[in-house]
Design an enzyme around this catalytic site. Structure first.
Site: not given
Lengths: 342, 336
Positions: A65, A175, A207-208, A230, A314
């Protein structure tokens, strides 16, 4: 590794908060040089393919992603401070004092402000600051802010990319730019390589925010096999080791009831045979990656999940190891080449 | 933003580690001013050339900034730290810092939000549970790059933020920049400038300077907290960015000299220089210590309103900096 580092650092310069992947257009241009064809789907995902030219060749989809976590403008107050929603999974505890970029009519730099300690009650001081009590300071007068920024505009974390020891990299949106960089590198490596399969690289949107990009791309491509790349948690202090992989110890091969066990075992055998460092990542249920959305599509798609271990997911300063990225790439190349030897 | 201030704020100089800031200031002074340093690192310059026997006015600005000190290296190669000066631990996770002379980059890590329990999510991660990750595999490797006692400072680049500016260490490199410009612009004024050390941990530099200089008047140039943010009540603002330099009547360290404060207000009004009074008894600076040295001293603090001081990035207005300099210059003139 140097080349892959350059690819990664370039990808990290792009901002693509979920739902706003239009800022990723330069990626399409760069992929044109290494793929037979590139297109951007209406949902924002980018698909680059290399076909082997054989009729009925197996279609292999490689997904990573492209979108990143971010915030969204909620309102602008009388002083011109921007209030926001936590829109896609940002660790709210790291926000105070962080720098951001608002994608208004132009890109606007901002600093996340919170009440200073001397104005907090003792009780408030012991609790993390809630997102609704934070604002963004743009240094602009209120009229100017209202002219440039609208409710619903996307906000990305801003940060410094830096190289740490042992080929570790820190920055935001590793990420999953790390996964994207691996796929770009794979395309470069197979560019002049004869294959017996058609390869579809998907840099997917959203994706998130539930993985809508990968779902749409899968239905467009209708692959025979999917491999999702990922990041996953790496060891860090105060984490339970059973929840994490280890940084620098190689690609994490996912094992989950969602994923295709035979494909996972094949990945493990390949890693063993080629002496590629790897670790097993066992998950008792869903994977919380694009795999979960891809598997049930088009009558069912055998899917494998390869993860890059990552610390501090994150946050604006995620950490990954380039060595792990190399092992993911080598395993993917081994998998694609394996089909040649058949 | 002001280029000299940009350069100054991008230097790392924690309390007790101000040498690079001092060297940078010395380079600018070289050939034009007589200057001297003392045993604890203060830098002294007299505006009139040579130091007179009886010094009437001393102006200070501190060179140090808040940051972190490495206190322990774990067996896994992570660095534990304590703060040097007051830092709100809630702003630390997820920030990039540079460590030691070699400027080794490191990340202040904490457990990823996904792996935190509900209880952990609702608690502030205490400083003792935070750590810095430099990518080292183990203690031995980390020790090749970092030593216990090394300083770590924030990495934020200094640049314009809308109509304002953002930088780390505006508290108090802004004072240093203004003090330097006062020296350059008022060559015949009669005051002693002291660029001081170790303010953030208890004003050691200022105490040493005051006891050596024994001035009758002292002006402290500072950065002070502005809370004119978001939906803060006007009553809690303390001061407002863009409304001019801040004069204090009282803080946690000093009750300021009433006559000196009145003189400053009068001068500002006469010259049409914007200023504001600090609307809170909060914080403290070198004035509190200088006031008590020897037989006492008339003290005044003139501060730049700064949002988010003591964090990785603070925000201020260059216009306030200019007004601060003008006000200080007018007061110097008045005291002649």
């Amino acid at each position: 590794m140097q080349r892959m580092k350059d690819i990664l650092l370039n990808l990290c310069k792009i901002s693509a908060v979920s739902g706003d992947e239009r800022y990723a257009r330069p990626v399409v241009e760069s992929l044109k040089e290494v793929a037979d064809g590139v297109k951007q789907l209406s949902g924002g995902s980018i698909v680059a393919y290399k076909k082997c030219g054989q009729p009925g060749a197996k279609r292999i989809m490689l997904d990573a992603h492209l979108d990143q976590i971010g915030l969204m403008v909620k309102s602008i107050d009388e002083r011109g401070f921007v209030h926001f929603f936590n829109h896609a999974g940002v660790d709210f505890k790291i926000l105070p004092g962080a720098e951001v970029k608002i994608f208004g009519k132009k890109e606007i730099l901002g600093v996340i402000s919170a009440k200073p300690p001397h104005l907090l009650t003792a009780e408030e001081r012991e609790k993390p600051i809630k997102t609704e009590n934070m604002t963004i300071d743009t240094g602009l007068p209120v009229e100017k802010v209202k002219e440039l920024v609208q409710v619903g505009d996307k906000i990305a974390l801003n940060c410094n990319t830096a190289l740490l020891l042992n080929h570790c990299v820190t920055g935001r949106s590793l990420d999953n730019r790390a996964g994207c960089a691996v796929l770009v590198s794979v395309l470069e490596k197979i560019k002049n390589q004869p294959l017996n399969v058609d390869v579809y690289v998907v840099l997917s949107a959203g994706e998130e925010f539930g993985g809508f990009g990968a779902v749409a791309a899968t239905q467009e491509i209708r692959p025979d096999v999917a491999v999702v790349l990922d990041v996953s948690h790496a060891d860090m202090p105060s984490a339970r080791s059973e929840d994490c992989g280890e940084l620098g110890k190689g690609v994490m091969i996912g094992i989950s009831p969602v994923l295709d066990r035979a494909l996972c075992d094949e990945m493990i055998s390949l890693a063993e045979a080629r002496r590629i460092p790897y670790q097993r990542e066992a998950m008792g249920s869903a994977t919380y990656t694009n795999s979960d959305g891809i598997v049930p599509l088009c009558g069912g798609i055998p899917t494998a999940l390869l993860s890059i271990p990552q610390r501090y997911m994150h946050t604006p300063q995620e950490v990954i190891s380039m060595e792990d990225m190399v092992s993911v790439r080598d395993l993917l190349l081994a998998y694609l080449m394996k089909e040649v030897n058949l | 933003m002001n280029f000299f201030l940009k350069q100054l704020t991008e230097i790392g100089g924690l309390s007790g580690g101000e040498q690079k800031v001092c060297r940078f200031l010395e380079e600018r002074l070289a050939d034009r001013f007589e200057y001297t340093t003392d045993r604890i690192g203060n830098l002294y310059v007299h505006s009139g050339g040579f130091f007179p026997n009886d010094i009437k006015l001393m102006i200070t600005a501190h060179m140090d900034e808040v940051g972190l000190m490495i206190t322990h290296i774990t067996k896994d190669g992570y660095l534990k730290f304590q703060s040097v000066g007051g830092i709100d631990e809630r702003i630390l996770p997820g920030k990039l810092v540079y460590i030691g002379e070699k400027k080794i980059p490191g990340v202040i890590g904490s457990l990823a939000i996904h792996l935190q329990t509900k209880v952990q999510r609702e608690k502030v991660t205490e400083m003792k549970d935070l750590f810095i990750d430099i990518g080292a595999r183990d203690k031995e490797e980390a020790e090749n790059h970092v030593s216990v006692g090394d300083h770590a400072y924030f990495s934020s680049p200094s640049e314009d933020l809308g109509d304002l500016m953002k930088a780390k260490a505006l508290d108090d490199r802004v004072g240093c920049a203004v003090l330097m410009e006062l020296l350059e612009e008022l060559p015949s004024a009669n005051f002693t400038a002291v660029f001081t050390t170790r303010e953030e941990i208890g004003c050691y530099g200022a105490m040493a300077a005051a006891s050596a200089v024994k001035p009758r008047y002292a002006i402290v140039l500072e950065g002070t907290t502005a809370s004119d943010i978001g939906e803060t009540d006007e009553a809690d603002e303390v001061c407002v960015v863009g409304k001019g330099p801040v004069l204090s009547f009282m803080d946690n360290g000093a009750i300021y000299d009433r006559k000196f404060l009145q003189l400053a207000c009068r001068v500002a009004e006469r010259k049409g220089i914007p200023y504001q009074l600090k609307r809170a008894v909060a914080g403290g600076n070198e004035a509190g210590r200088i006031q008590k040295i020897g037989t006492g001293c008339h003290v005044l603090a003139i501060s730049l309103p700064c949002r988010y001081i003591h964090g990785p990035v603070s925000v201020a207005d260059e216009k306030d900096m200019l007004a601060l300099k003008q006000l200080a210059a007018a007061i110097i003139e008045e005291l002649k």
